[in-house]
Design an enzyme around this catalytic site. Structure first.
Site, PDB file in Angstrom:
ATOM      1  N   SER A  30       0.682  -1.234   0.158  1.00  0.00           N
ATOM      2  CA  SER A  30       0.165   0.197  -0.086  1.00  0.00           C
ATOM      3  C   SER A  30       0.775   1.123  -0.069  1.00  0.00           C
ATOM      4  O   SER A  30       1.710   1.462  -0.895  1.00  0.00           O
ATOM      5  CB  SER A  30      -0.937  -0.155   1.228  1.00  0.00           C
ATOM      6  OG  SER A  30      -1.928   0.861   1.077  1.00  0.00           O
ATOM      7  N   ASP A  82      -9.988  -3.811  -4.867  1.00  0.00           N
ATOM      8  CA  ASP A  82      -9.481  -2.958  -4.223  1.00  0.00           C
ATOM      9  C   ASP A  82      -9.647  -1.726  -4.410  1.00  0.00           C
ATOM     10  O   ASP A  82      -9.735  -1.204  -5.757  1.00  0.00           O
ATOM     11  CB  ASP A  82      -7.773  -3.168  -4.329  1.00  0.00           C
ATOM     12  CG  ASP A  82      -7.055  -2.132  -3.147  1.00  0.00           C
ATOM     13  OD1 ASP A  82      -7.618  -1.744  -2.453  1.00  0.00           O
ATOM     14  OD2 ASP A  82      -5.723  -2.623  -3.192  1.00  0.00           O
ATOM     15  N   HIS A 108      -7.775  -5.167  -1.162  1.00  0.00           N
ATOM     16  CA  HIS A 108      -6.610  -4.803  -0.685  1.00  0.00           C
ATOM     17  C   HIS A 108      -5.433  -5.589  -0.195  1.00  0.00           C
ATOM     18  O   HIS A 108      -4.281  -5.581   0.239  1.00  0.00           O
ATOM     19  CB  HIS A 108      -6.834  -3.664   0.063  1.00  0.00           C
ATOM     20  CG  HIS A 108      -5.635  -2.568   0.429  1.00  0.00           C
ATOM     21  ND1 HIS A 108      -4.995  -1.766  -0.634  1.00  0.00           N
ATOM     22  CD2 HIS A 108      -4.987  -1.838   1.346  1.00  0.00           C
ATOM     23  CE1 HIS A 108      -4.106  -1.037  -0.236  1.00  0.00           C
ATOM     24  NE2 HIS A 108      -4.359  -1.135   1.053  1.00  0.00           N
TER      25      HIS A 108
END
Length: 683
Positions: free
Chosen positions: A537, A622, A657
Site C-alpha cells: 500500500s 481493491d 487490498h
C-alpha cells in the site's frame, strides 16, 4: 530464476495532459476501465506469465507452504473476551479456511455457535467478518461481512435466542457501528460513492425505516460512531488527517440528537472518552492543541466544551499519547516513547497510584484489545516481539500481576533461543536517527553478507511494529535476515516523526529507507545482490519510489498493492479517498505541492534504466489502491526498463487490498512471494 519472454506490453492508447505547467503522458490510461474485456484479458495474461515465470519454483513453493502449514494450529481458538457474563471467542477447525464465532457462559456451559464464516463464504472467492459485537443485554449479535475484498460491508443483526437474522443485510455500511443502551437500537456508518464513511444511521429492531442521524459534508473528513466504555454515551467522531470534531448523545436512543462538544479547527485534533465512577462523571479529552505529542484534559459532562477543559496529563516532548481506556476504578493511557509502547496505569484522577506495566524484553510490540468490560481490574492486551509468539495477556491492575491467557501455538515446534533480535540506529543524511530492527537465526549468521529483506511503511503516522510472524521463520531458517526500517512518516518517535515524512517532507521517508539499506550493506549484513525490499500500500509507494531512486543497491523488490500513481490519484477527486489524502501528499492546485509529489510519484518517474527483479501484487476489487495503479506501473516498467530481470504482476481477481481471505489461501500467497525471494536472491 529461469528467464522466459515477457508478455507483450499492453496496447498503448496515449492520454496526455498538462497541469500547472507540467506535461504528462499516461499511455496506459485505458487500463482504468474495469468493464473493458481487454483489461481483464490483459490482467489474466499477466497472471499467466507470472505463473509460468515461477513454475520452476513449484517444489520450493510446496515446501514453503508445508512448513508454514506445520506451524499453523489446525484446530485453534482465540483467547476469550469476557462481556456481560459470557466468554466470546473465535475458533478454526482442521481443513476449514474460515472462523467460527462462538460464546459460552463465563460460569461454564455448552458452546453456542454464533456465525460460521465458512458458511458465509460458500460461493464466494472472498469472505471476512470484519466486526462483531453483542448487544448490552447479550441477546443480539451485530456483525459486518465483506464478500468481495473491497472493504465494503453488509451489516446483519442476529437474535441469539432464536437464531434468526432480525436485521440486514444493510448494504454499503462502513467501518463502525454501536449499540444503544436499550439493546434494540443500533447506529451504523455508511459509505458514500468515494468510499468515504460519511453518514450515521439509526436502525431499530422491529421498527420502521432507518433514520439518518448525521451527515459529514466535508469530503476531507470521515465519520465513525462508537459507544463510550462506560456505556453512557454515543460518540460521533469526524476526522481528517489533521483535525477532528466529536459529537455526543446519551446512549438512551430516545434522548435526541448528536451535539458538538467543540467545533473543529484546522490542525487541532481531539478525541473523547467518558468515565463514570465513585469520583463522579467526567470526559477525558486527548488533544494535540499546544501539544504536538498530545496531552490529556478533563471536562464536566454538562459543560464539555473547550472553555471548560482542564489539563490533567501535560504534554511531554519524548512521549506520544496514543489512546486512553477508562475503567471504573482505573485509567489506562497508551503511550509510545523511544519507539516502544508503554502502558501507564493510574487511578481515574490520572495522578494517583501511577505505575507502568513492565515488559520482559527490550524490543517488543503491544496491541490494544477491545476490553469490553468496564467494571473490572483486568486489562487485556497482546504482547509479542520478533522472537516471541503472539501472547494474549490479562494484567491485573489491582495486583500488578501478568497472566498469559493464550500464546500462539507452533505445532511443528519453535525454539526461540535459535533466533536473535537487534535494534540498530542509522543516521540519515540530515542527522535524524532512524531505528532499524533486525531478526535472524543465530547459528546461520555467517558474519558476512546474507540474503536480507528490508521492510518499511512510513505513512499516515502508522508505526511499523516488531511483531512475531511464524511464516517468516521459513526465510530465517534459510539464512535470511529480516529488517524493519522505522522511517519518518510513522509515529515510532512521536508525532514529529510522522510530520517529518508527510507533505513537503515526504522525501525523507524514501531517503531514510535508502540510508537503512546502505547501512546494512556497509556493515556487512548484506550486499546489493542479496538485498530485497518489501512494502504494501503506502509501503508499496515507498519501495517503488526507492526502486526508481536507487535500483543499483537492490536485488529484488516486492510491492504489494503499491500506491504508485500519485499524480493520477490526486487529480481525481472522484476516486475513493483522494480528497482525504490531500493532507498526506499535497493539494494538486498548490503548485509547490504538486511539483513536489510529481517529483517522486513512482509511475511518473519510471526511467529507461535497469531495474531489479520485481514482484507486484494487485487486487481487482481493491478500492484503497485500485488494481489499475500497479497494473499501469508494471506496464510502464515493461516498456522502459533496459534489463532482462523478471517483472511479475499478480492480480488477485477475487480479492482486494488485503489479498485472499482464507487462511490456507493466504499461506499459498506467502509461499509464492517467499519462493520469488529465495529464488531471486540465490546468487
Amino acid at each position: 530464476m529461469t528467464r522466459i519472454s515477457a508478455p507483450p506490453v499492453a496496447a498503448v492508447q496515449p492520454h496526455t495532459f498538462t497541469h500547472l505547467g507540467h506535461e504528462f503522458s499516461d499511455p496506459y490510461h485505458w487500463l482504468e476501465n474495469k468493464d473493458d474485456p481487454a483489461v481483464i484479458a490483459y490482467l489474466e495474461a499477466e497472471n499467466a506469465y507470472a505463473r509460468e515465470s515461477l513454475a520452476h519454483t513449484g517444489d520450493l513453493q510446496e515446501a514453503l507452504y508445508q512448513e508454514m502449514f506445520g506451524r499453523m494450529a489446525q484446530d485453534d481458538s482465540s483467547a476469550p473476551e469476557t462481556y456481560g457474563g459470557w466468554l466470546y471467542y473465535t475458533r478454526v477447525e482442521a481443513g476449514k479456511q474460515y472462523r467460527l464465532f462462538c460464546r459460552k457462559l463465563a460460569g461454564g456451559g455448552e458452546e453456542q455457535s454464533l456465525v460460521d464464516e465458512n458458511a458465509l463464504a460458500e460461493g464466494h472467492d472472498y469472505c471476512r467478518v470484519f466486526n462483531s459485537e453483542a448487544s448490552p443485554d447479550q441477546r443480539y449479535l451485530a456483525y459486518a461481512v465483506d464478500l468481495t475484498g473491497a472493504w465494503v460491508f453488509d451489516l446483519f443483526v442476529k437474535d441469539l435466542t432464536t437464531g434468526e437474522i432480525v436485521a440486514g443485510p444493510i448494504a454499503h455500511t462502513a467501518w463502525s457501528f454501536a449499540w444503544a443502551a436499550d439493546s434494540r437500537t443500533i447506529f451504523y456508518t455508511l459509505f458514500g460513492h468515494t468510499h468515504r464513511s460519511h453518514q450515521i444511521w439509526r436502525h431499530t429492531l422491529g421498527g420502521g425505516e432507518d433514520t439518518l442521524m448525521l451527515h459529514e459534508a466535508d469530503d476531507a473528513f470521515t465519520l465513525d460512531v462508537e459507544r463510550t466504555r462506560s456505556g453512557a454515551y454515543l460518540l460521533a467522531t469526524s476526522t481528517s488527517h489533521t483535525s477532528s470534531e466529536v459529537r455526543l448523545m446519551p446512549a438512551d436512543p430516545s434522548t435526541g440528537e448528536f451535539r458538538v462538544i467543540e467545533p473543529r479547527r484546522p490542525h487541532v485534533e481531539y478525541y473523547v472518552e467518558h468515565h463514570s465512577g465513585p469520583q463522579g462523571d467526567r470526559f477525558y479529552i486527548r488533544t494535540n492543541e499546544e501539544a504536538v505529542n498530545f496531552r490529556l484534559m478533563t471536562a464536566p459532562v454538562d459543560q464539555p466544551d473547550r472553555a471548560h477543559w482542564q489539563e490533567i496529563l501535560p504534554h511531554r516532548a519524548d512521549v506520544l499519547v496514543e489512546g486512553v481506556d477508562p475503567f471504573a476504578d482505573h485509567l489506562v493511557v497508551y503511550e509510545r516513547t523511544g519507539g516502544l509502547h508503554q502502558l501507564r496505569l493510574s487511578s481515574p484522577d490520572v495522578v494517583s497510584n501511577v505505575r507502568y506495566v513492565p515488559f520482559p524484553e527490550p524490543v517488543y510490540a503491544v496491541t490494544r484489545a477491545r476490553n469490553l468490560e468496564y467494571r473490572t481490574d483486568t486489562l487485556r492486551f497482546t504482547f509479542s516481539s520478533f522472537t516471541t509468539p503472539e501472547s494474549s495477556i490479562d494484567y491485573d491492575m489491582a495486583r500488578g500481576t501478568w497472566t498469559v491467557v493464550k500464546q500462539q501455538q507452533i505445532p511443528s515446534g519453535y525454539d526461540a533461543s535459535l533466533y536473535q533480535s537487534e535494534r540498530l540506529t542509522v543516521t540519515a543524511a540530515d542527522g535524524a536517527q532512524i531505528p532499524l530492527s533486525l531478526v535472524y537465526r543465530k547459528d546461520l549468521r555467517t558474519g558476512g553478507p546474507q540474503p536480507l529483506v528490508l521492510y518499511g511503511y512510513g505513512s499516515y503516522g502508522y508505526s511499523t511494529e516488531v511483531t512475531f510472524n511464524a511464516n517468516r521463520l521459513s526465510l530465517l531458517d534459510r539464512g535470511f535476515i529480516w529488517a524493519s526500517a522505522h522511517v519518518r512518516g510513522g509515529s515510532e518517535l512521536g508525532r514529529p516523526w510522522y510530520e517529518g515524512g508527510r507533505l513537503m517532507n515526504k522525501m525523507n521517508t524514501f531517503t531514510d529507507f535508502i540510508a537503512c539499506a546502505e547501512h546494512l550493506i556497509a556493515t556487512g549484513y548484506t550486499r546489493p545482490a542479496l538485498l530485497a525490499i518489501m512494502g504494501g500500500s503506502a509501503g508499496g509507494l515507498l519501495v517503488s519510489a526507492v526502486a526508481n531512486l536507487r535500483p543499483d543497491i537492490l536485488g529484488a523488490v516486492v510491492a504489494l498493492v503499491p500506491f504508485t500513481n500519485v499524480v493520477t490519484a490526486m487529480l481525481r477527486p472522484d476516486l475513493p479517498l483522494t480528497v482525504i489524502e490531500y493532507e498526506q501528499w499535497g493539494h494538486p492546485e498548490n503548485a509547490e505541492a504538486f511539483s513536489y509529489f510529481a517529483s517522486y510519484s513512482p509511475y511518473d518517474q519510471v526511467e529507461a534504466k535497469p531495474y531489479p527483479p520485481m514482484y507486484v501484487r494487485a487486487g481487482l476489487h481493491d478500492l484503497q489502491v485500485p488494481y489499475w495503479d500497479p497494473a499501469k506501473y508494471v506496464a510502464r516498467l515493461r516498456a522502459l526498463k533496459t534489463d532482462s530481470n523478471p517483472l511479475l504482476l499478480v492480480t488477485k481477481m477475487g480479492a482486494g487490498h488485503s489479498g485472499s481471505s482464507g487462511r490456507y489461501n493466504q499461506l499459498h500467497e506467502t509461499a509464492e512471494i517467499y519462493a520469488f525471494l529465495v529464488d531471486t536472491l540465490d546468487r
